[in-house]
Design a protein around this motif. Structure first.
Motif, PDB file in Angstrom:
ATOM      1  N   VAL A 138      48.801 -57.788  58.066  1.00 37.74           N
ATOM      2  CA  VAL A 138      48.192 -59.003  58.598  1.00 37.74           C
ATOM      3  C   VAL A 138      46.763 -58.696  59.019  1.00 37.74           C
ATOM      4  O   VAL A 138      46.529 -57.814  59.852  1.00 37.74           O
ATOM      5  CB  VAL A 138      49.005 -59.521  59.808  1.00 37.74           C
ATOM      6  CG1 VAL A 138      48.349 -60.757  60.397  1.00 37.74           C
ATOM      7  CG2 VAL A 138      50.431 -59.821  59.386  1.00 37.74           C
ATOM      8  N   GLY A 139      45.811 -59.438  58.458  1.00 39.60           N
ATOM      9  CA  GLY A 139      44.411 -59.215  58.792  1.00 39.60           C
ATOM     10  C   GLY A 139      44.071 -59.575  60.219  1.00 39.60           C
ATOM     11  O   GLY A 139      43.169 -58.991  60.817  1.00 39.60           O
ATOM     12  N   ALA A 140      44.791 -60.544  60.801  1.00 41.11           N
ATOM     13  CA  ALA A 140      44.521 -60.948  62.190  1.00 41.11           C
ATOM     14  C   ALA A 140      45.751 -61.621  62.758  1.00 41.11           C
ATOM     15  O   ALA A 140      46.026 -62.772  62.440  1.00 41.11           O
ATOM     16  CB  ALA A 140      43.315 -61.886  62.251  1.00 41.11           C
ATOM     17  N   ILE A 141      46.478 -60.915  63.589  1.00 37.97           N
ATOM     18  CA  ILE A 141      47.622 -61.531  64.274  1.00 37.97           C
ATOM     19  C   ILE A 141      47.141 -62.330  65.478  1.00 37.97           C
ATOM     20  O   ILE A 141      47.819 -63.216  65.972  1.00 37.97           O
ATOM     21  CB  ILE A 141      48.656 -60.460  64.691  1.00 37.97           C
ATOM     22  CG1 ILE A 141      50.033 -61.100  64.954  1.00 37.97           C
ATOM     23  CG2 ILE A 141      48.188 -59.673  65.902  1.00 37.97           C
ATOM     24  CD1 ILE A 141      50.737 -61.571  63.727  1.00 37.97           C
ATOM     25  N   VAL A 142      45.924 -61.982  65.963  1.00 31.12           N
ATOM     26  CA  VAL A 142      45.222 -62.787  66.958  1.00 31.12           C
ATOM     27  C   VAL A 142      43.807 -63.017  66.435  1.00 31.12           C
ATOM     28  O   VAL A 142      43.338 -62.288  65.577  1.00 31.12           O
ATOM     29  CB  VAL A 142      45.201 -62.096  68.345  1.00 31.12           C
ATOM     30  CG1 VAL A 142      46.591 -62.103  68.958  1.00 31.12           C
ATOM     31  CG2 VAL A 142      44.681 -60.677  68.243  1.00 31.12           C
ATOM     32  N   ALA A 143      43.100 -64.028  66.947  1.00 36.91           N
ATOM     33  CA  ALA A 143      41.883 -64.526  66.325  1.00 36.91           C
ATOM     34  C   ALA A 143      40.739 -63.514  66.299  1.00 36.91           C
ATOM     35  O   ALA A 143      40.615 -62.655  67.171  1.00 36.91           O
ATOM     36  CB  ALA A 143      41.413 -65.788  67.045  1.00 36.91           C
ATOM     37  N   THR A 144      39.879 -63.654  65.284  1.00 37.73           N
ATOM     38  CA  THR A 144      38.661 -62.858  65.207  1.00 37.73           C
ATOM     39  C   THR A 144      37.654 -63.549  64.296  1.00 37.73           C
ATOM     40  O   THR A 144      38.016 -64.405  63.476  1.00 37.73           O
ATOM     41  CB  THR A 144      38.944 -61.440  64.682  1.00 37.73           C
ATOM     42  OG1 THR A 144      37.760 -60.633  64.819  1.00 37.73           O
ATOM     43  CG2 THR A 144      39.345 -61.455  63.220  1.00 37.73           C
ATOM     44  N   LEU A 145      36.385 -63.184  64.416  1.00 37.79           N
ATOM     45  CA  LEU A 145      35.327 -63.714  63.565  1.00 37.79           C
ATOM     46  C   LEU A 145      35.121 -62.781  62.381  1.00 37.79           C
ATOM     47  O   LEU A 145      35.042 -61.558  62.561  1.00 37.79           O
ATOM     48  CB  LEU A 145      34.021 -63.853  64.351  1.00 37.79           C
ATOM     49  CG  LEU A 145      32.835 -64.450  63.592  1.00 37.79           C
ATOM     50  CD1 LEU A 145      33.120 -65.902  63.214  1.00 37.79           C
ATOM     51  CD2 LEU A 145      31.564 -64.380  64.447  1.00 37.79           C
ATOM     52  N   THR A 146      35.053 -63.335  61.166  1.00 37.41           N
ATOM     53  CA  THR A 146      34.823 -62.541  59.960  1.00 37.41           C
ATOM     54  C   THR A 146      33.653 -63.132  59.180  1.00 37.41           C
ATOM     55  O   THR A 146      33.140 -64.206  59.511  1.00 37.41           O
ATOM     56  CB  THR A 146      36.070 -62.535  59.057  1.00 37.41           C
ATOM     57  OG1 THR A 146      36.160 -63.808  58.380  1.00 37.41           O
ATOM     58  CG2 THR A 146      37.338 -62.285  59.849  1.00 37.41           C
ATOM     59  N   THR A 147      33.248 -62.448  58.126  1.00 34.96           N
ATOM     60  CA  THR A 147      32.178 -62.965  57.273  1.00 34.96           C
ATOM     61  C   THR A 147      32.613 -64.220  56.528  1.00 34.96           C
ATOM     62  O   THR A 147      31.783 -64.918  55.948  1.00 34.96           O
ATOM     63  CB  THR A 147      31.748 -61.901  56.247  1.00 34.96           C
ATOM     64  OG1 THR A 147      32.909 -61.451  55.523  1.00 34.96           O
ATOM     65  CG2 THR A 147      31.098 -60.719  56.928  1.00 34.96           C
ATOM     66  N   HIS A 148      33.897 -64.521  56.546  1.00 30.68           N
ATOM     67  CA  HIS A 148      34.407 -65.710  55.864  1.00 30.68           C
ATOM     68  C   HIS A 148      34.735 -66.835  56.839  1.00 30.68           C
ATOM     69  O   HIS A 148      35.311 -67.851  56.455  1.00 30.68           O
ATOM     70  CB  HIS A 148      35.665 -65.343  55.053  1.00 30.68           C
ATOM     71  CG  HIS A 148      35.438 -64.192  54.132  1.00 30.68           C
ATOM     72  ND1 HIS A 148      34.748 -64.299  52.954  1.00 30.68           N
ATOM     73  CD2 HIS A 148      35.773 -62.880  54.246  1.00 30.68           C
ATOM     74  CE1 HIS A 148      34.678 -63.123  52.371  1.00 30.68           C
ATOM     75  NE2 HIS A 148      35.295 -62.242  53.130  1.00 30.68           N
ATOM     76  N   GLY A 149      34.350 -66.646  58.101  1.00 29.56           N
ATOM     77  CA  GLY A 149      34.586 -67.665  59.112  1.00 29.56           C
ATOM     78  C   GLY A 149      35.509 -67.163  60.209  1.00 29.56           C
ATOM     79  O   GLY A 149      35.999 -66.040  60.175  1.00 29.56           O
ATOM     80  N   MET A 150      35.731 -67.998  61.196  1.00 28.97           N
ATOM     81  CA  MET A 150      36.616 -67.650  62.296  1.00 28.97           C
ATOM     82  C   MET A 150      38.068 -67.720  61.842  1.00 28.97           C
ATOM     83  O   MET A 150      38.531 -68.752  61.357  1.00 28.97           O
ATOM     84  CB  MET A 150      36.398 -68.596  63.476  1.00 28.97           C
ATOM     85  CG  MET A 150      37.360 -68.357  64.650  1.00 28.97           C
ATOM     86  SD  MET A 150      37.201 -66.719  65.404  1.00 28.97           S
ATOM     87  CE  MET A 150      35.680 -66.923  66.337  1.00 28.97           C
ATOM     88  N   VAL A 151      38.749 -66.603  61.973  1.00 27.18           N
ATOM     89  CA  VAL A 151      40.169 -66.561  61.651  1.00 27.18           C
ATOM     90  C   VAL A 151      40.944 -66.905  62.917  1.00 27.18           C
ATOM     91  O   VAL A 151      40.948 -66.130  63.877  1.00 27.18           O
ATOM     92  CB  VAL A 151      40.586 -65.167  61.131  1.00 27.18           C
ATOM     93  CG1 VAL A 151      42.093 -65.098  60.931  1.00 27.18           C
ATOM     94  CG2 VAL A 151      39.863 -64.852  59.828  1.00 27.18           C
ATOM     95  N   GLU A 152      41.552 -68.073  62.921  1.00 28.99           N
ATOM     96  CA  GLU A 152      42.317 -68.520  64.078  1.00 28.99           C
ATOM     97  C   GLU A 152      43.798 -68.257  63.796  1.00 28.99           C
ATOM     98  O   GLU A 152      44.476 -69.052  63.140  1.00 28.99           O
ATOM     99  CB  GLU A 152      42.053 -69.992  64.350  1.00 28.99           C
ATOM    100  CG  GLU A 152      40.601 -70.265  64.761  1.00 28.99           C
ATOM    101  CD  GLU A 152      40.372 -71.711  65.141  1.00 28.99           C
ATOM    102  OE1 GLU A 152      41.356 -72.480  65.158  1.00 28.99           O
ATOM    103  OE2 GLU A 152      39.217 -72.061  65.427  1.00 28.99           O
ATOM    104  N   ALA A 153      44.266 -67.122  64.267  1.00 28.10           N
ATOM    105  CA  ALA A 153      45.644 -66.744  64.020  1.00 28.10           C
ATOM    106  C   ALA A 153      46.608 -67.706  64.703  1.00 28.10           C
ATOM    107  O   ALA A 153      46.284 -68.295  65.737  1.00 28.10           O
ATOM    108  CB  ALA A 153      45.873 -65.320  64.530  1.00 28.10           C
TER     109      ALA A 153
END
Length: 273
Positions: free
Chosen positions: A124-139
């Motif tokens: 899992v790339g993000a089980i909790v939220a983080t900012l990436t180059t592809h946008g905010m990943v809101e887990a």
């Protein structure tokens, strides 16, 4: 080092999981028309090389260059990855653990493919939220765990990244150990982490072990034949590693070579004795 009796799904010794990097799949902007048969063959050949070289498993990872930040996934991409996963599972022995990771953070999609097509775990790339180059990943761990239960995929283990080239806690205020504790709380079975600096890696391993006793720790990258013994086989080392570029014959994204796998495995297993 974790006692494998506490996590028998990991297998023996420090677990070695090769990276099966896929070229852009159908349904993605950079897919080359007509390339899917070769993508499939390369994935199967790489899995066989990992198996023959003595690795414990392999992670099939989509590498499509650009990704949605959430669960969205084109049906053609899902179909292609399902076919690849089933072909890989059929090409190796039953003790070889096949993993699935739909980048950037298609967790439910990864679980579904693994469950149906013969996978044993997902990363899992993000089980909790983080900012990436592809946008905010809101887990959405609640949705993930509800879906995991819905499809009866409790046997598909979840390895959550907590510090890596794909994931760093956004906004400050939390240590790697804090994120690992949160990952365990929401249902992760293991965590993965990495850093180019070897000393920093060992510090992170120690901090996670202290904060989350019994949680398996898998290196998410930056291992090779020269540092594998120190990072995996020592008492301070991790419980396993995702291993990619150093096993590939012609650089990143090319087919994995069995002799390189065997050499890596021999280094780790020999040092662990």
């Amino acid at each position: 080092m974790l006692d494998k009796d506490d996590a028998p799904w990991l297998g023996r010794g420090p677990v070695i999981l090769g990276m099966i990097h896929l070229q852009p799949l159908p349904g993605t902007p950079f897919h080359q028309e007509g390339s899917f048969p070769q993508i499939l063959r390369t994935a199967v050949d790489s899995a066989r090389a990992l198996y023959e070289g003595g690795a414990d498993g392999g992670l099939i990872q989509t590498v499509d260059r650009v990704y949605p930040p959430g669960e969205e996934c084109d049906p053609a991409r899902i179909a292609a990855l399902s076919l690849i996963t089933r072909a890989v599972a059929d090409a190796v022995g039953p003790d070889f653990r096949v993993g699935v990771q739909v980048m950037r953070n298609g967790v439910q999609v990864s679980l579904a493919i693994a469950k149906v097509a013969g996978g044993a775990f997902v990363r899992v790339g993000a089980i909790v939220a983080t900012l990436t180059t592809h946008g905010m990943v809101e887990a959405d761990p609640l949705a993930v765990m509800e879906y995991r239960k819905k499809i009866d995929a409790q046997n598909v283990k979840i390895i959550a990244e907590v510090e890596s080239m794909h994931y760093t806690w956004f906004g400050g205020g939390k240590t790697v150990a804090d994120v690992a504790r949160a990952a365990r709380q929401v249902g992760a079975d293991a965590v993965s982490l990495c850093h180019p600096d070897e000393g920093r890696v060992l510090e992170m391993i120690a901090s996670v072990r202290a904060a989350v006793p019994g949680m398996p720790i898998i290196l998410a990258g930056h291992t090779n034949h020269s540092n594998a013994a120190r990072l995996l086989a020592s008492a301070e080392g991790a419980d396993g590693a995702f291993v990619g570029t150093c096993l590939e014959g012609e650089g990143w994204g090319s087919a994995i070579v069995a002799d390189k796998v065997k050499a890596y495995v021999d280094i780790v297993r020999g040092a662990a004795r």
